[in-house]
Design a protein around this motif. Structure first.
Motif, PDB file in Angstrom:
ATOM      1  N   VAL A  14       0.854  -1.198   0.000  1.00  0.00           N
ATOM      2  CA  VAL A  14       0.000   0.000   0.000  1.00  0.00           C
ATOM      3  C   VAL A  14       0.888   1.245   0.000  1.00  0.00           C
ATOM      4  O   VAL A  14       0.687   2.174  -0.794  1.00  0.00           O
TER       5      VAL A  14
ATOM      6  N   LYS B 199       2.674   1.705  -3.333  1.00  0.00           N
ATOM      7  CA  LYS B 199       1.775   2.248  -4.363  1.00  0.00           C
ATOM      8  C   LYS B 199       1.583   3.752  -4.159  1.00  0.00           C
ATOM      9  O   LYS B 199       1.650   4.539  -5.107  1.00  0.00           O
ATOM     10  N   LEU B 200       1.345   4.168  -2.917  1.00  0.00           N
ATOM     11  CA  LEU B 200       1.120   5.586  -2.638  1.00  0.00           C
ATOM     12  C   LEU B 200       2.379   6.413  -2.848  1.00  0.00           C
ATOM     13  O   LEU B 200       2.294   7.598  -3.175  1.00  0.00           O
TER      14      LEU B 200
ATOM     15  N   GLU C  83       2.227   7.797  -6.132  1.00  0.00           N
ATOM     16  CA  GLU C  83       1.167   8.802  -6.264  1.00  0.00           C
ATOM     17  C   GLU C  83       1.573  10.153  -5.658  1.00  0.00           C
ATOM     18  O   GLU C  83       1.292  11.204  -6.233  1.00  0.00           O
TER      19      GLU C  83
ATOM     20  N   GLU D 263      -5.859   1.049   1.733  1.00  0.00           N
ATOM     21  CA  GLU D 263      -5.253   2.130   0.955  1.00  0.00           C
ATOM     22  C   GLU D 263      -5.995   3.455   1.114  1.00  0.00           C
ATOM     23  O   GLU D 263      -5.365   4.506   1.261  1.00  0.00           O
ATOM     24  N   SER D 264      -7.318   3.410   1.119  1.00  0.00           N
ATOM     25  CA  SER D 264      -8.097   4.658   1.222  1.00  0.00           C
ATOM     26  C   SER D 264      -7.813   5.380   2.541  1.00  0.00           C
ATOM     27  O   SER D 264      -7.723   6.605   2.579  1.00  0.00           O
TER      28      SER D 264
ATOM     29  N   VAL E 144      -5.003   5.051   4.438  1.00  0.00           N
ATOM     30  CA  VAL E 144      -3.617   5.519   4.417  1.00  0.00           C
ATOM     31  C   VAL E 144      -3.514   6.796   3.585  1.00  0.00           C
ATOM     32  O   VAL E 144      -2.880   7.768   3.989  1.00  0.00           O
ATOM     33  N   ARG E 145      -4.164   6.814   2.426  1.00  0.00           N
ATOM     34  CA  ARG E 145      -4.161   8.007   1.563  1.00  0.00           C
ATOM     35  C   ARG E 145      -4.731   9.203   2.314  1.00  0.00           C
ATOM     36  O   ARG E 145      -4.169  10.297   2.305  1.00  0.00           O
TER      37      ARG E 145
END
Length: 110
Positions: free
Chosen positions: A37, A40-41, A44, A91-92, A94-95
């Motif tokens: 996770v 991936k971020l 971003e 993920e949502s 953590v973002r």
């Protein structure tokens, strides 16, 4: 993700940008769930630095920050913790936590 240790930890967290540090250990299954996770971020959030610190290899730093449960993620700006969370989050979540930290950093600059 940059690998932190006692030689580079303090230089890294004192940067003039948000630094997300994952406190983890090899044996920790939730840590292994969180790692992809964060990776991936990292792609971003281009202006955020992502790093990880193995708590088994750096127990003095983990103790200094009161890390008793892993994974723990601390978000630093100029050496100060601006946000944190404990556990393998989706993920949502953590973002959202990274965005909250970025908002605090932005407001500090105004």
């Amino acid at each position: 993700m940059k690998v932190l240790n006692k030689e580079n930890f303090y230089d890294e967290i004192n940067k003039d940008k948000l630094v997300v540090v994952d406190f983890w250990a090899e044996w920790c299954m939730p840590c292994h769930m969180l790692a992809p996770v964060l990776e991936k971020l990292e792609k971003e959030f281009k202006d955020v630095e992502f790093a990880k610190l193995n708590t088994d290899e750096n127990p003095e730093i983990a103790m200094q920050y009161g890390i008793f449960s892993i994974p723990t993620v601390l978000m630093f700006y100029k050496g100060e913790i601006v946000n944190s969370f404990v556990g393998a989050m989706p993920e949502s979540v953590v973002r959202r936590e990274i965005e909250k930290a970025l908002e605090k950093v932005k407001n500090e600059g105004n």
